[in-house]
Design an enzyme around this catalytic site. Sequence first.
Site, PDB file in Angstrom:
ATOM      1  N   ARG A 108     -22.122   7.240 -16.088  1.00 27.13           N
ATOM      2  CA  ARG A 108     -21.343   7.925 -17.113  1.00 27.13           C
ATOM      3  C   ARG A 108     -21.362   7.145 -18.415  1.00 27.13           C
ATOM      4  O   ARG A 108     -21.518   5.929 -18.415  1.00 27.13           O
ATOM      5  CB  ARG A 108     -19.901   8.176 -16.675  1.00 27.13           C
ATOM      6  CG  ARG A 108     -19.034   6.932 -16.458  1.00 27.13           C
ATOM      7  CD  ARG A 108     -18.451   6.341 -17.699  1.00 27.13           C
ATOM      8  NE  ARG A 108     -17.452   5.329 -17.382  1.00 27.13           N
ATOM      9  CZ  ARG A 108     -17.060   4.352 -18.200  1.00 27.13           C
ATOM     10  NH1 ARG A 108     -17.643   4.182 -19.365  1.00 27.13           N
ATOM     11  NH2 ARG A 108     -16.110   3.507 -17.848  1.00 27.13           N
ATOM     12  N   GLU A 141      -9.585   9.476 -21.054  1.00 31.63           N
ATOM     13  CA  GLU A 141      -9.404   8.219 -21.800  1.00 31.63           C
ATOM     14  C   GLU A 141     -10.153   8.257 -23.132  1.00 31.63           C
ATOM     15  O   GLU A 141      -9.764   7.611 -24.102  1.00 31.63           O
ATOM     16  CB  GLU A 141      -9.896   7.047 -20.951  1.00 31.63           C
ATOM     17  CG  GLU A 141      -9.766   5.726 -21.644  1.00 31.63           C
ATOM     18  CD  GLU A 141     -10.132   4.551 -20.746  1.00 31.63           C
ATOM     19  OE1 GLU A 141     -10.130   4.715 -19.510  1.00 31.63           O
ATOM     20  OE2 GLU A 141     -10.423   3.483 -21.283  1.00 31.63           O
ATOM     21  N   ARG A 161     -16.280  12.100 -21.512  1.00 29.51           N
ATOM     22  CA  ARG A 161     -16.985  11.272 -20.536  1.00 29.51           C
ATOM     23  C   ARG A 161     -18.109  12.148 -20.013  1.00 29.51           C
ATOM     24  O   ARG A 161     -17.823  13.191 -19.403  1.00 29.51           O
ATOM     25  CB  ARG A 161     -16.064  10.813 -19.406  1.00 29.51           C
ATOM     26  CG  ARG A 161     -15.028   9.758 -19.813  1.00 29.51           C
ATOM     27  CD  ARG A 161     -15.651   8.414 -20.065  1.00 29.51           C
ATOM     28  NE  ARG A 161     -14.710   7.390 -20.517  1.00 29.51           N
ATOM     29  CZ  ARG A 161     -14.088   6.548 -19.687  1.00 29.51           C
ATOM     30  NH1 ARG A 161     -14.242   6.644 -18.382  1.00 29.51           N
ATOM     31  NH2 ARG A 161     -13.300   5.614 -20.189  1.00 29.51           N
ATOM     32  N   CYS A 209     -11.070   1.913 -25.116  1.00 29.29           N
ATOM     33  CA  CYS A 209     -10.885   0.590 -24.509  1.00 29.29           C
ATOM     34  C   CYS A 209     -12.062  -0.302 -24.906  1.00 29.29           C
ATOM     35  O   CYS A 209     -13.209   0.146 -24.828  1.00 29.29           O
ATOM     36  CB  CYS A 209     -10.822   0.706 -22.996  1.00 29.29           C
ATOM     37  SG  CYS A 209     -10.724  -0.891 -22.150  1.00 29.29           S
ATOM     38  N   THR A 235     -13.582  -2.457 -23.347  1.00 30.04           N
ATOM     39  CA  THR A 235     -14.575  -2.639 -22.267  1.00 30.04           C
ATOM     40  C   THR A 235     -15.645  -1.557 -22.311  1.00 30.04           C
ATOM     41  O   THR A 235     -16.705  -1.711 -21.705  1.00 30.04           O
ATOM     42  CB  THR A 235     -13.913  -2.582 -20.876  1.00 30.04           C
ATOM     43  OG1 THR A 235     -13.326  -1.267 -20.702  1.00 30.04           O
ATOM     44  CG2 THR A 235     -12.868  -3.665 -20.723  1.00 30.04           C
ATOM     45  N   ARG A 238     -21.106   3.160 -17.573  1.00 25.43           N
ATOM     46  CA  ARG A 238     -20.854   2.541 -16.282  1.00 25.43           C
ATOM     47  C   ARG A 238     -21.753   3.237 -15.275  1.00 25.43           C
ATOM     48  O   ARG A 238     -21.640   4.453 -15.071  1.00 25.43           O
ATOM     49  CB  ARG A 238     -19.386   2.670 -15.856  1.00 25.43           C
ATOM     50  CG  ARG A 238     -19.048   1.788 -14.663  1.00 25.43           C
ATOM     51  CD  ARG A 238     -17.551   1.744 -14.410  1.00 25.43           C
ATOM     52  NE  ARG A 238     -17.149   2.837 -13.572  1.00 25.43           N
ATOM     53  CZ  ARG A 238     -17.150   2.788 -12.234  1.00 25.43           C
ATOM     54  NH1 ARG A 238     -17.572   1.707 -11.597  1.00 25.43           N
ATOM     55  NH2 ARG A 238     -16.741   3.824 -11.522  1.00 25.43           N
ATOM     56  N   ARG A 275     -15.298  -2.181  -7.385  1.00 27.29           N
ATOM     57  CA  ARG A 275     -14.077  -1.368  -7.451  1.00 27.29           C
ATOM     58  C   ARG A 275     -13.860  -0.659  -6.113  1.00 27.29           C
ATOM     59  O   ARG A 275     -14.776  -0.572  -5.286  1.00 27.29           O
ATOM     60  CB  ARG A 275     -14.193  -0.273  -8.537  1.00 27.29           C
ATOM     61  CG  ARG A 275     -14.202  -0.785  -9.977  1.00 27.29           C
ATOM     62  CD  ARG A 275     -14.129   0.375 -10.975  1.00 27.29           C
ATOM     63  NE  ARG A 275     -14.204  -0.097 -12.367  1.00 27.29           N
ATOM     64  CZ  ARG A 275     -14.046   0.681 -13.431  1.00 27.29           C
ATOM     65  NH1 ARG A 275     -13.805   1.980 -13.289  1.00 27.29           N
ATOM     66  NH2 ARG A 275     -14.130   0.189 -14.654  1.00 27.29           N
ATOM     67  N   GLU A 281     -10.706   3.497 -10.692  1.00 23.89           N
ATOM     68  CA  GLU A 281     -10.266   2.169 -11.086  1.00 23.89           C
ATOM     69  C   GLU A 281      -8.895   1.868 -10.462  1.00 23.89           C
ATOM     70  O   GLU A 281      -8.079   2.750 -10.304  1.00 23.89           O
ATOM     71  CB  GLU A 281     -10.146   2.171 -12.610  1.00 23.89           C
ATOM     72  CG  GLU A 281     -10.007   0.817 -13.178  1.00 23.89           C
ATOM     73  CD  GLU A 281     -10.065   0.882 -14.684  1.00 23.89           C
ATOM     74  OE1 GLU A 281      -9.878   1.958 -15.246  1.00 23.89           O
ATOM     75  OE2 GLU A 281     -10.327  -0.158 -15.279  1.00 23.89           O
TER      76      GLU A 281
HETATM   77  P1  ADP Z   1     -14.992   5.646 -14.768  1.00 22.92           P
HETATM   78  O1  ADP Z   1     -14.228   4.816 -15.724  1.00 22.92           O
HETATM   79  O2  ADP Z   1     -16.442   5.337 -14.761  1.00 22.92           O
HETATM   80  O3  ADP Z   1     -14.693   7.110 -14.849  1.00 22.92           O
HETATM   81  P2  ADP Z   1     -13.437   5.331 -12.322  1.00 22.92           P
HETATM   82  O4  ADP Z   1     -13.482   4.082 -11.508  1.00 22.92           O
HETATM   83  O5  ADP Z   1     -12.158   5.744 -12.951  1.00 22.92           O
HETATM   84  O6  ADP Z   1     -14.609   5.176 -13.317  1.00 22.92           O
HETATM   85  O7  ADP Z   1     -13.979   6.549 -11.375  1.00 22.92           O
HETATM   86  C1  ADP Z   1     -13.833   7.867 -11.809  1.00 22.92           C
HETATM   87  C2  ADP Z   1     -14.154   8.782 -10.646  1.00 22.92           C
HETATM   88  O8  ADP Z   1     -15.567   8.682 -10.355  1.00 22.92           O
HETATM   89  C3  ADP Z   1     -13.436   8.383  -9.345  1.00 22.92           C
HETATM   90  O9  ADP Z   1     -13.066   9.567  -8.668  1.00 22.92           O
HETATM   91  C4  ADP Z   1     -14.494   7.674  -8.548  1.00 22.92           C
HETATM   92  O10 ADP Z   1     -14.280   7.813  -7.163  1.00 22.92           O
HETATM   93  C5  ADP Z   1     -15.748   8.416  -8.978  1.00 22.92           C
HETATM   94  N1  ADP Z   1     -16.965   7.612  -8.836  1.00 22.92           N
HETATM   95  C6  ADP Z   1     -17.292   6.492  -9.513  1.00 22.92           C
HETATM   96  N2  ADP Z   1     -18.492   6.050  -9.111  1.00 22.92           N
HETATM   97  C7  ADP Z   1     -18.945   6.924  -8.156  1.00 22.92           C
HETATM   98  C8  ADP Z   1     -20.111   7.015  -7.353  1.00 22.92           C
HETATM   99  N3  ADP Z   1     -21.116   6.120  -7.459  1.00 22.92           N
HETATM  100  N4  ADP Z   1     -20.220   8.050  -6.476  1.00 22.92           N
HETATM  101  C9  ADP Z   1     -19.236   8.975  -6.377  1.00 22.92           C
HETATM  102  N5  ADP Z   1     -18.097   8.951  -7.111  1.00 22.92           N
HETATM  103  C10 ADP Z   1     -17.963   7.934  -7.986  1.00 22.92           C
HETATM  104  N1  DAR Z   2      -6.559  -1.190 -16.405  1.00 24.92           N
HETATM  105  C1  DAR Z   2      -6.625  -1.352 -17.860  1.00 24.92           C
HETATM  106  C2  DAR Z   2      -7.978  -0.891 -18.430  1.00 24.92           C
HETATM  107  C3  DAR Z   2      -9.116  -1.815 -18.177  1.00 24.92           C
HETATM  108  C4  DAR Z   2     -10.478  -1.228 -18.412  1.00 24.92           C
HETATM  109  N2  DAR Z   2     -10.581   0.119 -17.815  1.00 24.92           N
HETATM  110  C5  DAR Z   2     -10.518   1.247 -18.556  1.00 24.92           C
HETATM  111  N3  DAR Z   2     -10.608   1.190 -19.854  1.00 24.92           N
HETATM  112  N4  DAR Z   2     -10.388   2.393 -17.954  1.00 24.92           N
HETATM  113  C6  DAR Z   2      -6.391  -2.817 -18.153  1.00 24.92           C
HETATM  114  O1  DAR Z   2      -6.189  -3.163 -19.282  1.00 24.92           O
HETATM  115  O2  DAR Z   2      -6.414  -3.554 -17.194  1.00 24.92           O
END
Ligand code: ADP
Ligand code: DAR
Length: 351
Positions: free
Chosen positions: A112, A211, A215, A257, A259, A266, A295, A300
Amino acid sequence: MKFPKKLQGANSLLAKSLTKAIFEELKEKKTTNNFTLKKVIKSGVKNIDSSIGAYAGDKETYTVFAALFDKIIAEYHNFKKEDLHQSNLNPEDLFAPNLDIEGKYIISTRIRVARNIKDVSLGTAILKKQRNEIENRVSTILKSLKGELAGKYYALKGMRKEEKESLISNHFLFKSDDRFLEAAGLHRDWPNGRGIFHNNDKTFLVWINEEDHLRIISMQQGGNIKEVFVRLVHAIEKIQQKIDFAYDKHLGYIATCPTNLGTAMRASVHIKLPKLGENKKTFKVIADKYKIQIRGIDGEHSKSKENIYDISNKQRLGVSEVACVQDMYYGVVALIKKEKELENNTKLTSK
Ligand code: ADP
Ligand code: DAR
């Protein structure tokens, strides 16, 4: 505004970067959109367990509050003030033959990018009217996409609870309960203006106004990382023909953010690593060596389940998009290699 004493003893990059001197330098400053230091640090002060703790309200935030953000960016991305960001979205430059043909380890792959519309406040500062305009404009553009990218838009407002929960549990839709985002002001007027676009196969998805403004996501079952990257590049090319995104030659694509600056990418796999799950120290040594992040599998701040982990690139700025995916790929190669070694050790000792 008084210095936030709550930060003393916290481990966030905000806590480590916001010295009393920097606080005094920045406490009266604000951007043209009236984004203040208090708004920048609100989430990190309210959530002392933050890893980062600071969010931007617009592109100008990174300049006005550079004394703070430059330290956070240098620490997280290993990226200095004088460095320039370089982009490379050419899949031909990616070396990523499928490393798990039999599907023993990799369950799914997702890549993404975050994007924000040029000259529009970020989600932390956006007005309700602006947010709704983004939803209308972007969903209309997405609904015009053809071929593999063709799909439908589903507004969060009015979405049936069961449908929402199903999309979230199947990893397609964002959650609505992230306390870090809520404290940053990203849940204001929720669920107005938020939603998800996806194609019929749910291999191409776009989140609107979570966010970031967008995305853009490519994902599928299995470990064909290159195929996922090719689809994402195609989608980005189609979308950016219609929308100008906020970009800076030093910071790359602007994100809410820090990051997510630079590539804002990511690249992740959900992968089964039971032996490494029992050897957390070894797991972390490999992750640190290959600059990858571990993760849980429900987004997250979630936990691993059934020894399945979300493995992704950590650095997003100062590296190209190809390098982000390559970082993840080589990290996964190393993890699978170690997992196999540990499996063999277990077989040998059990004889
Ligand atoms: P991001 O910031 O990249 O959106 P998150 O950790 O918040 O990441 O994940 C967002 C959603 O994407 C969550 O539901 C997570 O389970 C899903 N996800 C992330 N990576 C994968 C993957 N490789 N395969 C399937 N689902 C994924
Ligand atoms: N949990 C927040 C965000 C960290 C980075 N992840 C984002 N941007 N979704 C923190 O400050 O720890």
